[in-house]
Design an enzyme around this catalytic site. Structure first.
Site, PDB file in Angstrom:
ATOM      1  N   ASP A   6      -0.058   5.145   0.956  1.00  0.00           N
ATOM      2  CA  ASP A   6      -0.245   6.130   2.013  1.00  0.00           C
ATOM      3  C   ASP A   6      -0.273   5.468   3.390  1.00  0.00           C
ATOM      4  O   ASP A   6      -1.124   4.638   3.666  1.00  0.00           O
ATOM      5  CB  ASP A   6      -1.529   6.919   1.775  1.00  0.00           C
ATOM      6  CG  ASP A   6      -1.482   7.661   0.443  1.00  0.00           C
ATOM      7  OD1 ASP A   6      -2.319   7.355  -0.432  1.00  0.00           O
ATOM      8  OD2 ASP A   6      -0.582   8.491   0.272  1.00  0.00           O
TER       9      ASP A   6
ATOM     10  N   SER B 139      -4.441   8.670  -6.196  1.00  0.00           N
ATOM     11  CA  SER B 139      -4.403   8.970  -7.631  1.00  0.00           C
ATOM     12  C   SER B 139      -3.013   8.685  -8.189  1.00  0.00           C
ATOM     13  O   SER B 139      -2.005   8.869  -7.491  1.00  0.00           O
ATOM     14  CB  SER B 139      -4.753  10.437  -7.850  1.00  0.00           C
ATOM     15  OG  SER B 139      -5.934  10.766  -7.135  1.00  0.00           O
TER      16      SER B 139
ATOM     17  N   ASP C 290       0.875  -1.164   0.000  1.00  0.00           N
ATOM     18  CA  ASP C 290       0.000   0.000   0.000  1.00  0.00           C
ATOM     19  C   ASP C 290       0.916   1.219   0.000  1.00  0.00           C
ATOM     20  O   ASP C 290       2.103   1.108   0.293  1.00  0.00           O
ATOM     21  CB  ASP C 290      -0.841  -0.056   1.290  1.00  0.00           C
ATOM     22  CG  ASP C 290      -1.554   1.218   1.604  1.00  0.00           C
ATOM     23  OD1 ASP C 290      -1.298   1.777   2.686  1.00  0.00           O
ATOM     24  OD2 ASP C 290      -2.320   1.694   0.763  1.00  0.00           O
TER      25      ASP C 290
ATOM     26  N   HIS D 225     -10.387  18.591  -6.053  1.00  0.00           N
ATOM     27  CA  HIS D 225      -9.525  17.424  -5.833  1.00  0.00           C
ATOM     28  C   HIS D 225      -8.289  17.485  -6.728  1.00  0.00           C
ATOM     29  O   HIS D 225      -7.168  17.207  -6.288  1.00  0.00           O
ATOM     30  CB  HIS D 225     -10.300  16.130  -6.084  1.00  0.00           C
ATOM     31  CG  HIS D 225      -9.511  14.910  -5.738  1.00  0.00           C
ATOM     32  ND1 HIS D 225      -9.228  13.906  -6.648  1.00  0.00           N
ATOM     33  CD2 HIS D 225      -8.887  14.542  -4.593  1.00  0.00           C
ATOM     34  CE1 HIS D 225      -8.501  12.979  -6.058  1.00  0.00           C
ATOM     35  NE2 HIS D 225      -8.269  13.342  -4.816  1.00  0.00           N
TER      36      HIS D 225
ATOM     37  N   GLY E 231     -10.151   7.475  -0.672  1.00  0.00           N
ATOM     38  CA  GLY E 231     -10.268   8.283  -1.890  1.00  0.00           C
ATOM     39  C   GLY E 231     -10.465   9.737  -1.524  1.00  0.00           C
ATOM     40  O   GLY E 231     -11.362  10.079  -0.759  1.00  0.00           O
TER      41      GLY E 231
ATOM     42  N   GLU F  60      -0.132  11.142   4.634  1.00  0.00           N
ATOM     43  CA  GLU F  60      -1.445  11.746   4.862  1.00  0.00           C
ATOM     44  C   GLU F  60      -1.373  13.148   5.466  1.00  0.00           C
ATOM     45  O   GLU F  60      -1.995  14.081   4.972  1.00  0.00           O
ATOM     46  CB  GLU F  60      -2.316  10.820   5.723  1.00  0.00           C
ATOM     47  CG  GLU F  60      -2.726   9.528   5.021  1.00  0.00           C
ATOM     48  CD  GLU F  60      -3.676   9.714   3.840  1.00  0.00           C
ATOM     49  OE1 GLU F  60      -4.015   8.721   3.183  1.00  0.00           O
ATOM     50  OE2 GLU F  60      -4.053  10.885   3.529  1.00  0.00           O
TER      51      GLU F  60
ATOM     52  N   ALA G 271      -6.939  20.216  -7.865  1.00  0.00           N
ATOM     53  CA  ALA G 271      -6.100  21.309  -7.320  1.00  0.00           C
ATOM     54  C   ALA G 271      -5.325  20.799  -6.105  1.00  0.00           C
ATOM     55  O   ALA G 271      -4.127  21.081  -5.944  1.00  0.00           O
ATOM     56  CB  ALA G 271      -6.993  22.486  -6.924  1.00  0.00           C
TER      57      ALA G 271
ATOM     58  N   ASN H  52      -0.240  11.206  -7.671  1.00  0.00           N
ATOM     59  CA  ASN H  52       0.408  11.242  -6.361  1.00  0.00           C
ATOM     60  C   ASN H  52       1.441  10.134  -6.238  1.00  0.00           C
ATOM     61  O   ASN H  52       2.530  10.336  -5.680  1.00  0.00           O
ATOM     62  CB  ASN H  52      -0.636  11.108  -5.250  1.00  0.00           C
ATOM     63  CG  ASN H  52      -1.643  12.230  -5.264  1.00  0.00           C
ATOM     64  OD1 ASN H  52      -1.334  13.350  -5.690  1.00  0.00           O
ATOM     65  ND2 ASN H  52      -2.856  11.936  -4.829  1.00  0.00           N
TER      66      ASN H  52
HETATM   67  C1  XBP Z   1      -5.098   6.227   0.898  1.00  0.00           C
HETATM   68  C2  XBP Z   1      -6.242   7.016   0.410  1.00  0.00           C
HETATM   69  C3  XBP Z   1      -6.008   8.050  -0.626  1.00  0.00           C
HETATM   70  C4  XBP Z   1      -5.298   9.255  -0.096  1.00  0.00           C
HETATM   71  C5  XBP Z   1      -5.593  10.484  -0.924  1.00  0.00           C
HETATM   72  O1  XBP Z   1      -4.540   5.496  -0.102  1.00  0.00           O
HETATM   73  O2  XBP Z   1      -7.330   6.787   0.841  1.00  0.00           O
HETATM   74  O3  XBP Z   1      -7.237   8.403  -1.091  1.00  0.00           O
HETATM   75  O4  XBP Z   1      -5.707   9.533   1.204  1.00  0.00           O
HETATM   76  O5  XBP Z   1      -5.273  10.283  -2.262  1.00  0.00           O
HETATM   77  P1  XBP Z   1      -3.753   4.105   0.203  1.00  0.00           P
HETATM   78  P2  XBP Z   1      -6.269  10.819  -3.413  1.00  0.00           P
HETATM   79  O6  XBP Z   1      -4.606   3.005  -0.366  1.00  0.00           O
HETATM   80  O7  XBP Z   1      -2.437   4.224  -0.477  1.00  0.00           O
HETATM   81  O8  XBP Z   1      -3.599   3.962   1.692  1.00  0.00           O
HETATM   82  O9  XBP Z   1      -6.701  12.192  -2.999  1.00  0.00           O
HETATM   83  O10 XBP Z   1      -5.465  10.776  -4.643  1.00  0.00           O
HETATM   84  O11 XBP Z   1      -7.424   9.842  -3.433  1.00  0.00           O
HETATM   85 MG    MG Z   2      -2.694   3.225   3.464  1.00  0.00          MG
END
Ligand code: XBP
Ligand code: MG
Length: 258
Positions: A15, A128, A13, A85, A56, A22, A87, A131
């Site tokens: 984030d 996204s 994963d 989003h 998301g 985050e 931006a 990112n």
């Molecule tokens: C965590 C998420 C992502 C990010 C924000 O992703 O929930 O939505 O918080 O990114 P992960 P976006 O599965 O890597 O833990 O604004 O591009 O959605």
């Molecule tokens: Mg995560």
């Protein structure tokens, strides 16, 4: 089950797992985008911890708008939030470029140890693609590590975590069965997505999901380094000489879902 040396690919994963993105990236970027749009919204860490239950970023904006009493079925509102989003993600890229986001400790050690044992790594994220590409370009590629064997991002699926679609897509692209892979996640939504795709899951605790209920995971650790023995059966080879830090020796290994 996570059996040392059994896996052909370890799916990471992003984030909270590869990097603590985050707070320094996404939350900061959301608040900058709100200011740019002269919106009276400002999310604190506590606000964001609640909102992170929705995976998301766009979906999180919809959730917040709904909590503010807005009609989230309104097409005009949805279009504005989509622009907001985008931006926000432009701010994420500039924050990543500034070097403010570093990979979690042990990430390079783990990926290099896997590579030296002919085990690939991959990426399965809700975030996204822009990112992910910014994180790769500014924070990960400079580590001189092998490229991931597969990358699945938010735009690649119709349903985000905890739906298993992202992990199922990664397995299909790798042409591997779930038993030959495992996942590393930091959140309950992420863990459920991987488990529902039939994968064994390791949880690495992160800032915003530290207290989440993850009993269905096979192993829970506080540092990525701590996964080298579990995935390789030995201390690995590169940089893994750091013993599990005193406070993190809470690895829980349990044969779930045999
Ligand atoms: C965590 C998420 C992502 C990010 C924000 O992703 O929930 O939505 O918080 O990114 P992960 P976006 O599965 O890597 O833990 O604004 O591009 O959605
Ligand atoms: Mg995560």
């Amino acid at each position: 089950m996570i059996i040392p040396g059994k896996h052909r690919c370890v799916l990471f994963d992003v984030d909270g797992t590869i990097a603590e993105t985050e707070a320094p990236a996404h939350l900061a970027a959301f608040n900058r985008a709100f200011a740019d749009a002269a919106l009276p919204w400002r999310w604190s860490r506590d606000d964001y911890r609640q909102l992170l239950k929705t995976t998301g970023g766009y979906e999180r904006l919809l959730r917040h708008a709904a909590l503010c009493g807005a009609d989230v079925e309104d097409a005009g509102l949805r279009a504005s939030l989509l622009q907001l989003h985008h931006a926000k993600n432009r701010h994420v890229a500039s924050i990543m470029q500034s070097g403010a986001v570093l990979p979690r400790s042990g990430f390079r050690t783990l990926v290099m140890s896997l590579a030296l044992n002919n085990i690939a790594w991959g990426v399965v994220t809700t975030t996204s693609r822009a990112n992910w590409e910014a994180l790769w370009e500014y924070s990960l590629a400079p580590l001189v590590i092998p490229e991931p064997a597969v990358v699945v991002c938010g735009e690649d699926v119709s349903a985000k975590k905890p739906d298993p679609e992202a992990y199922e897509l990664a397995l299909a692209r790798l042409d591997l069965r779930a038993e030959r892979c495992c996942a590393i996640e930091d959140s309950r939504n992420g863990m459920l997505a991987a488990r529902l795709a039939g994968l064994a899951v390791a949880i690495v605790r992160s800032e915003f999901f530290r207290d989440e209920h993850v009993d269905e995971a096979q192993i829970v650790v506080d540092e990525l380094n701590d996964l080298v023995p579990a995935l390789l059966g030995h201390a690995g080879t590169i940089g893994a000489d750091k013993t599990m830090s005193a406070g993190t020796r809470r690895a829980v290994l349990q044969p779930a879902l045999r």
